[in-house]
Design a protein around this motif. Structure first.
Motif, PDB file in Angstrom:
ATOM      1  N   GLN A   1      46.051  40.395  45.205  1.00 40.69           N
ATOM      2  CA  GLN A   1      45.364  40.162  44.171  1.00 40.69           C
ATOM      3  C   GLN A   1      44.697  41.403  43.709  1.00 40.69           C
ATOM      4  O   GLN A   1      44.230  41.945  44.558  1.00 40.69           O
ATOM      5  CB  GLN A   1      44.280  39.167  44.609  1.00 40.69           C
ATOM      6  N   VAL A   2      44.856  41.676  42.357  1.00 45.00           N
ATOM      7  CA  VAL A   2      44.182  42.791  41.808  1.00 45.00           C
ATOM      8  C   VAL A   2      42.868  42.600  41.395  1.00 45.00           C
ATOM      9  O   VAL A   2      42.606  41.533  41.029  1.00 45.00           O
ATOM     10  CB  VAL A   2      44.941  43.383  40.514  1.00 45.00           C
ATOM     11  N   GLN A   3      42.046  43.414  41.906  1.00 45.45           N
ATOM     12  CA  GLN A   3      40.629  43.113  41.365  1.00 45.45           C
ATOM     13  C   GLN A   3      40.085  44.532  40.690  1.00 45.45           C
ATOM     14  O   GLN A   3      40.523  45.700  41.062  1.00 45.45           O
ATOM     15  CB  GLN A   3      39.686  43.045  42.628  1.00 45.45           C
ATOM     16  N   LEU A   4      39.378  44.330  39.753  1.00 47.52           N
ATOM     17  CA  LEU A   4      38.628  45.783  38.953  1.00 47.52           C
ATOM     18  C   LEU A   4      37.260  45.566  39.105  1.00 47.52           C
ATOM     19  O   LEU A   4      36.723  44.294  38.772  1.00 47.52           O
ATOM     20  CB  LEU A   4      39.223  45.681  37.529  1.00 47.52           C
ATOM     21  N   SER A  21      32.398  53.722  35.945  1.00 48.23           N
ATOM     22  CA  SER A  21      33.602  53.900  36.905  1.00 48.23           C
ATOM     23  C   SER A  21      34.189  52.350  36.969  1.00 48.23           C
ATOM     24  O   SER A  21      33.546  51.117  36.618  1.00 48.23           O
ATOM     25  CB  SER A  21      33.128  54.429  38.180  1.00 48.23           C
ATOM     26  N   CYS A  22      35.377  52.397  37.176  1.00 49.07           N
ATOM     27  CA  CYS A  22      36.149  51.044  37.321  1.00 49.07           C
ATOM     28  C   CYS A  22      37.051  51.493  38.710  1.00 49.07           C
ATOM     29  O   CYS A  22      38.004  52.186  38.623  1.00 49.07           O
ATOM     30  CB  CYS A  22      37.101  50.687  36.282  1.00 49.07           C
ATOM     31  N   VAL A  23      36.987  50.699  39.798  1.00 51.24           N
ATOM     32  CA  VAL A  23      37.591  50.742  40.910  1.00 51.24           C
ATOM     33  C   VAL A  23      38.746  49.703  41.041  1.00 51.24           C
ATOM     34  O   VAL A  23      38.302  48.313  40.753  1.00 51.24           O
ATOM     35  CB  VAL A  23      36.575  50.959  42.332  1.00 51.24           C
ATOM     36  N   VAL A  24      39.831  50.011  41.284  1.00 47.80           N
ATOM     37  CA  VAL A  24      40.791  48.938  41.208  1.00 47.80           C
ATOM     38  C   VAL A  24      41.498  48.791  42.743  1.00 47.80           C
ATOM     39  O   VAL A  24      41.642  49.685  43.432  1.00 47.80           O
ATOM     40  CB  VAL A  24      42.065  49.248  40.313  1.00 47.80           C
ATOM     41  N   SER A  25      41.550  47.425  42.992  1.00 43.22           N
ATOM     42  CA  SER A  25      42.231  47.446  44.386  1.00 43.22           C
ATOM     43  C   SER A  25      43.126  46.466  44.251  1.00 43.22           C
ATOM     44  O   SER A  25      43.193  45.512  43.390  1.00 43.22           O
ATOM     45  CB  SER A  25      41.041  46.879  45.264  1.00 43.22           C
ATOM     46  N   GLY A  26      44.180  46.279  45.188  1.00 42.04           N
ATOM     47  CA  GLY A  26      45.081  45.331  45.218  1.00 42.04           C
ATOM     48  C   GLY A  26      46.532  45.728  44.417  1.00 42.04           C
ATOM     49  O   GLY A  26      47.564  45.215  44.771  1.00 42.04           O
ATOM     50  N   ARG A  27      46.486  46.970  43.857  1.00 46.75           N
ATOM     51  CA  ARG A  27      47.660  47.315  43.367  1.00 46.75           C
ATOM     52  C   ARG A  27      47.552  49.112  43.322  1.00 46.75           C
ATOM     53  O   ARG A  27      46.299  49.693  43.230  1.00 46.75           O
ATOM     54  CB  ARG A  27      47.923  47.038  41.904  1.00 46.75           C
ATOM     55  N   SER A  30      48.497  53.740  39.797  1.00 47.03           N
ATOM     56  CA  SER A  30      49.656  54.480  38.785  1.00 47.03           C
ATOM     57  C   SER A  30      50.738  53.553  38.069  1.00 47.03           C
ATOM     58  O   SER A  30      51.197  53.726  37.253  1.00 47.03           O
ATOM     59  CB  SER A  30      50.284  55.560  39.496  1.00 47.03           C
ATOM     60  N   SER A  31      50.690  52.179  38.515  1.00 49.68           N
ATOM     61  CA  SER A  31      51.267  51.124  38.290  1.00 49.68           C
ATOM     62  C   SER A  31      50.760  50.235  37.064  1.00 49.68           C
ATOM     63  O   SER A  31      51.386  49.276  36.627  1.00 49.68           O
ATOM     64  CB  SER A  31      51.978  50.384  39.142  1.00 49.68           C
ATOM     65  N   ILE A  32      49.756  50.521  36.851  1.00 49.21           N
ATOM     66  CA  ILE A  32      48.837  49.774  35.956  1.00 49.21           C
ATOM     67  C   ILE A  32      48.237  50.644  34.759  1.00 49.21           C
ATOM     68  O   ILE A  32      47.886  51.697  34.861  1.00 49.21           O
ATOM     69  CB  ILE A  32      47.530  49.389  36.626  1.00 49.21           C
ATOM     70  N   GLY A  33      48.641  49.931  33.448  1.00 45.56           N
ATOM     71  CA  GLY A  33      47.759  50.641  32.196  1.00 45.56           C
ATOM     72  C   GLY A  33      46.488  50.420  32.275  1.00 45.56           C
ATOM     73  O   GLY A  33      46.199  49.107  32.307  1.00 45.56           O
ATOM     74  N   ALA A  75      44.339  58.789  43.142  1.00 41.42           N
ATOM     75  CA  ALA A  75      44.081  58.875  44.550  1.00 41.42           C
ATOM     76  C   ALA A  75      42.855  58.254  44.798  1.00 41.42           C
ATOM     77  O   ALA A  75      42.936  57.668  45.990  1.00 41.42           O
ATOM     78  CB  ALA A  75      43.922  60.326  44.845  1.00 41.42           C
ATOM     79  N   LYS A  76      41.985  57.779  43.954  1.00 39.08           N
ATOM     80  CA  LYS A  76      40.772  57.309  44.249  1.00 39.08           C
ATOM     81  C   LYS A  76      40.880  55.614  43.541  1.00 39.08           C
ATOM     82  O   LYS A  76      39.881  54.843  43.697  1.00 39.08           O
ATOM     83  CB  LYS A  76      39.605  57.804  43.843  1.00 39.08           C
ATOM     84  N   ASN A  77      41.871  55.467  42.913  1.00 41.30           N
ATOM     85  CA  ASN A  77      42.057  54.066  42.342  1.00 41.30           C
ATOM     86  C   ASN A  77      40.921  53.969  41.293  1.00 41.30           C
ATOM     87  O   ASN A  77      40.415  52.707  41.294  1.00 41.30           O
ATOM     88  CB  ASN A  77      42.483  52.926  43.202  1.00 41.30           C
ATOM     89  N   THR A  78      40.716  54.780  40.589  1.00 49.02           N
ATOM     90  CA  THR A  78      39.455  54.622  39.827  1.00 49.02           C
ATOM     91  C   THR A  78      39.620  55.469  38.363  1.00 49.02           C
ATOM     92  O   THR A  78      40.268  56.279  38.226  1.00 49.02           O
ATOM     93  CB  THR A  78      38.224  55.536  40.378  1.00 49.02           C
ATOM     94  N   VAL A  79      39.245  54.480  37.471  1.00 40.38           N
ATOM     95  CA  VAL A  79      39.046  55.041  36.100  1.00 40.38           C
ATOM     96  C   VAL A  79      37.753  55.143  35.496  1.00 40.38           C
ATOM     97  O   VAL A  79      36.869  54.391  35.973  1.00 40.38           O
ATOM     98  CB  VAL A  79      39.647  53.852  35.306  1.00 40.38           C
ATOM     99  N   TYR A  80      37.570  56.294  34.732  1.00 39.64           N
ATOM    100  CA  TYR A  80      36.249  56.245  34.341  1.00 39.64           C
ATOM    101  C   TYR A  80      35.960  56.309  32.741  1.00 39.64           C
ATOM    102  O   TYR A  80      36.929  56.643  32.212  1.00 39.64           O
ATOM    103  CB  TYR A  80      35.798  57.742  34.652  1.00 39.64           C
ATOM    104  N   LEU A  81      34.947  56.307  32.484  1.00 43.78           N
ATOM    105  CA  LEU A  81      34.523  56.490  30.725  1.00 43.78           C
ATOM    106  C   LEU A  81      33.199  57.309  30.641  1.00 43.78           C
ATOM    107  O   LEU A  81      32.033  56.571  31.143  1.00 43.78           O
ATOM    108  CB  LEU A  81      34.429  54.899  30.269  1.00 43.78           C
TER     109      LEU A  81
END
Length: 127
Positions: A1-4, A21-27, A30-33, A75-81
């Motif tokens: 299950q993907v969580q943001l 910051s947005c931390v993504v877990s479960g996937r 790099s496979s997620i736009g 590497a950190k499964n994180t997106v920033y703004l």
């Protein structure tokens, strides 16, 4: 299950800066736009910025171009703004959004195109 999960919102004066910051877990990230959206009270959820899988390409709404920067660390499964020169009209709940894709560069300004959403983080800019 993907969580943001977003973080980093808060109250700031006009002209100030915040980094979300947005931390993504479960996937694997790099496979997620990934994109950022925002929603002000009584308004629709609007597109803010998008980033390609490797961070090499970015795309911004005209209203934030030159002030906001989207980035990602797979590497950190994180997106920033990074948000600079904030204005009162930037006040909104900010959401990160993701869509599973095999495309190296996928983006959409339509919220319904995305599979996954975070819970949102409030950004308030005072005049």
């Amino acid at each position: 299950q993907v969580q943001l999960v977003e973080s980093g919102g808060g109250l700031v004066q006009a002209g100030g800066s915040l980094r979300l910051s947005c931390v993504v877990s479960g996937r694997t990230l790099s496979s997620i736009g990934m994109s950022w959206f925002r929603q002000a009270p009584g308004k629709e959820r609007d597109f803010v910025a998008a980033i390609s899988w490797n961070g090499g390409s970015t795309y911004y709404a005209d209203s934030v171009k030159g002030r906001f920067t989207i980035s990602r660390d797979n590497a950190k499964n994180t997106v920033y703004l990074q948000m600079n020169s904030l204005k009162p009209e930037d006040t909104a709940v900010y959401y990160c959004a993701g869509k599973e894709t095999t495309a190296s560069w996928w983006r959409s300004e339509t919220a319904s195109s995305y599979n996954y959403w975070g819970q949102g983080t409030q950004v308030t800019v005072s005049a």
